[in-house]
Write a protein that holds these residues in place. Sequence first.
Motif, short mmCIF file in Angstrom:
data_model
loop_
_atom_site.label_atom_id
_atom_site.label_comp_id
_atom_site.label_asym_id
_atom_site.label_seq_id
_atom_site.Cartn_x
_atom_site.Cartn_y
_atom_site.Cartn_z
N PRO A 82 -12.03 -3.31 -8.20
CA PRO A 82 -11.99 -2.50 -6.98
C PRO A 82 -10.69 -1.70 -6.90
N ARG A 83 -10.81 -0.49 -6.37
CA ARG A 83 -9.65 0.39 -6.26
C ARG A 83 -8.70 -0.16 -5.20
N HIS A 84 -7.41 -0.16 -5.50
CA HIS A 84 -6.41 -0.71 -4.59
C HIS A 84 -6.16 0.27 -3.45
N TYR A 85 -5.91 -0.27 -2.24
CA TYR A 85 -5.72 0.60 -1.09
C TYR A 85 -4.50 1.51 -1.23
N LEU A 86 -3.51 1.09 -2.02
CA LEU A 86 -2.31 1.92 -2.19
C LEU A 86 -2.62 3.21 -2.94
N HIS A 87 -3.55 3.17 -3.87
CA HIS A 87 -3.91 4.37 -4.61
C HIS A 87 -4.63 5.37 -3.72
N SER A 88 -5.53 4.88 -2.88
CA SER A 88 -6.30 5.76 -2.01
C SER A 88 -5.47 6.36 -0.89
N THR A 89 -4.44 5.65 -0.47
CA THR A 89 -3.63 6.11 0.68
C THR A 89 -2.26 6.62 0.26
N ALA A 90 -2.08 6.89 -1.03
CA ALA A 90 -0.79 7.39 -1.51
C ALA A 90 -0.35 8.68 -0.81
N PRO A 91 -1.26 9.67 -0.57
CA PRO A 91 -0.82 10.87 0.16
C PRO A 91 -0.31 10.55 1.57
N LEU A 92 -0.95 9.59 2.24
CA LEU A 92 -0.50 9.20 3.57
C LEU A 92 0.92 8.62 3.51
N LYS A 148 -3.54 0.32 5.33
CA LYS A 148 -4.68 -0.60 5.21
C LYS A 148 -5.78 -0.25 6.21
N LEU A 149 -5.40 0.10 7.42
CA LEU A 149 -6.40 0.45 8.44
C LEU A 149 -7.10 1.75 8.08
N CYS A 150 -6.35 2.73 7.57
CA CYS A 150 -6.97 3.99 7.17
C CYS A 150 -7.91 3.78 5.98
N TYR A 151 -7.49 2.97 5.04
CA TYR A 151 -8.33 2.69 3.87
C TYR A 151 -9.63 2.01 4.30
N ARG A 152 -9.53 1.16 5.31
CA ARG A 152 -10.70 0.39 5.75
C ARG A 152 -11.64 1.21 6.60
N PRO A 176 -10.29 -7.26 5.84
CA PRO A 176 -10.38 -8.45 4.96
C PRO A 176 -9.33 -8.38 3.87
N SER A 177 -8.67 -9.46 3.61
CA SER A 177 -7.65 -9.47 2.56
C SER A 177 -7.46 -10.88 2.05
N LYS A 178 -6.85 -10.96 0.87
CA LYS A 178 -6.55 -12.27 0.30
C LYS A 178 -5.43 -12.92 1.11
N PRO A 179 -5.45 -14.23 1.26
CA PRO A 179 -4.34 -14.88 1.95
C PRO A 179 -3.04 -14.69 1.20
N ARG A 180 -1.93 -14.64 1.95
CA ARG A 180 -0.62 -14.50 1.33
C ARG A 180 -0.28 -15.74 0.51
N HIS A 181 0.63 -15.56 -0.42
CA HIS A 181 1.09 -16.67 -1.23
C HIS A 181 1.63 -17.78 -0.32
N ALA A 182 1.33 -18.99 -0.66
CA ALA A 182 1.72 -20.12 0.18
C ALA A 182 3.23 -20.23 0.34
N GLY A 183 3.96 -19.67 -0.62
CA GLY A 183 5.42 -19.75 -0.55
C GLY A 183 6.04 -18.72 0.37
N CYS A 184 5.26 -17.76 0.86
CA CYS A 184 5.80 -16.72 1.74
C CYS A 184 6.03 -17.27 3.14
N LEU A 185 6.99 -16.72 3.80
CA LEU A 185 7.23 -17.06 5.20
C LEU A 185 6.15 -16.44 6.07
N PRO A 186 5.80 -17.07 7.18
CA PRO A 186 4.85 -16.43 8.10
C PRO A 186 5.44 -15.13 8.65
#
Length: 575
Positions: free
Chosen positions: A366-376, A348-352, A292-302
């Motif tokens: 909520p803790r960001h996935y980047l902090h939890s997976t920094a060693p990876l 993201k998959l490892c964090y989930r 689950p994640s927030k939708p990307r910014h509408a201005g981003c390319l697909p």
Amino acid sequence: MAPNPADMGIIYPTGDIAFKVLLSARFCAAIWSHITDCDETFNYWEPTHYLLFGKGFQTWEYSPDYALRSYMYLLIHVIPAWAYHKLLQPNRLLIFYFTRCLLGLLCAACEVYFYKSVCREFGVQIGRVTLAFMVFGAGMFISSTAFLPSTFSMYMCLVSMGAWFHRKYELAVFTTALSAFLSWPFAALLGVPIAIDMVFYRKEVFKFVQWSCISTAIVLIPMVKMDSSYFGRLVVAPYNIIHYNIFSHGPDLYGTESWTFYFINGFLNFNFAFIGALLMPFLLILVWGLVPSKPRHAGCLPYVLSLLPLYLWMAVFFFQPHKEERFLFPAYPLVCLCGAVAVDCVQKLCYRFALPRPRQRSGSAPRHYLHSTAPLLAVAVAVCAALGVARALALYNGYHAPLDVFMELNSLNAEYNMASKKTINVCMGKEWHRFPSSFFLPGDNWQLQFLQSEFRGQLPKPFSSQHNGTAIIPSHMNNLNKEEPSRYFDVNQCHFLVDLDLGVETEREPNYSQQKNQWTIHKSIPFLNAAKSHQFFRAFYVPYFSNLYCTYASYNLLISSKLKFLNVENSGTKR
């Protein structure tokens, strides 16, 4: 468009720091990378030497009969080299390395622009991993300072993708056209997603057509005029190269490779980042479906559109019978980008699913996935960087000998004052394809000569010495790679001979190093004997183990016993 990294406590290099790091890496490549492809020497360095000094080798692609190559592309390198030569009067070897350093500077500037655009489009997490893969990737080390159209197309890919991610469509279209016309027509394939975005997503058909026409006029008209002037007839070089590669069987004359060639080459040059780039579409699908994640910014390319260029390139070139490493150069930055996206997906998959979920205090964010997976992330970047550096070191240790041997000729020229009008013949047999260029010959009285070898294809020949040499149709030249015996020189007239002593010989390839009564070994440098070396340790340098499991032959500079103006007996063998 990406979240503010400061809000998440993410550390990432600024543009200034990224440029300094990239420039350091590119200058290392300019100095230590060997020439990996004889096409670079004979199709680009040699004609450049001819334009500067009136002497150099010509391949059939530069014959006015065929005119596959563009002099306009050469001139953008010749002009700064000419200015450097006129201002400082350096020896020709310094002009070679000056040009390489300029290429490294241009590459670093383009990479920084690309890096900043990736941070904008995909976020600084993916941006900083992309930067790491570019800095330490052996593929970027090899390609960044190569004097090849595919390298120039790589520069333009960096700029066009960067402009696209910044929504600067005019620049994106222009640099794609510049890449396609000036360097390599097939590089236009990387601009297809940009065209799709403009025409079908943004409905800016008029802007696309307008800038396509403007770019074509700006680039192609002066190019045709310049090339026609040099060839002495109307020439549209991009058309000629497309016609040769698509409507004839010409490319296959120079060898075909197994379907595994690019997969092996990709792993050698980018190791696990390349595997990540291959798996990235599947990893992205898993993330979309499971995390689950927030939708990307509408201005981003697909994602499907912004990451499409690499897979278009693979879909076309991986299935061509004729494969060469340089054909992938334009897409190398995209390998780094897609590999970085793959790392982010794995995080993201490892964090989930794989990492324990820390308890959240009441009311805390909520803790960001980047902090939890920094060693990876740290492990992934460290492993890829270590393998990239190990690959670059293996290439240098194994294959730098030809450049060092030809540098020795400059030392001999200075030591024995050979700057006379007498012609000095430097001969090569089976090693002809490792000649680094005439920039390594000390002066105009030094001449490279070819000896017979087991290679039965067509060798290059010197440009005409007449003032309009580029417009003269050379004799004994064909586009079928048929052997031309007129290229061969009498070995008895050679003053120096450069040869690799593998301990074997044939009728056409005698072991010159063992002919003690005719030749004296002046300098000998270790050169990797790949056939007798361990596959892993010859591909990646590992201290102690590579020396233990790899076998080296002697790359020798031989001096003829007939060379009276050198005290050969006292010169000794240098190692």
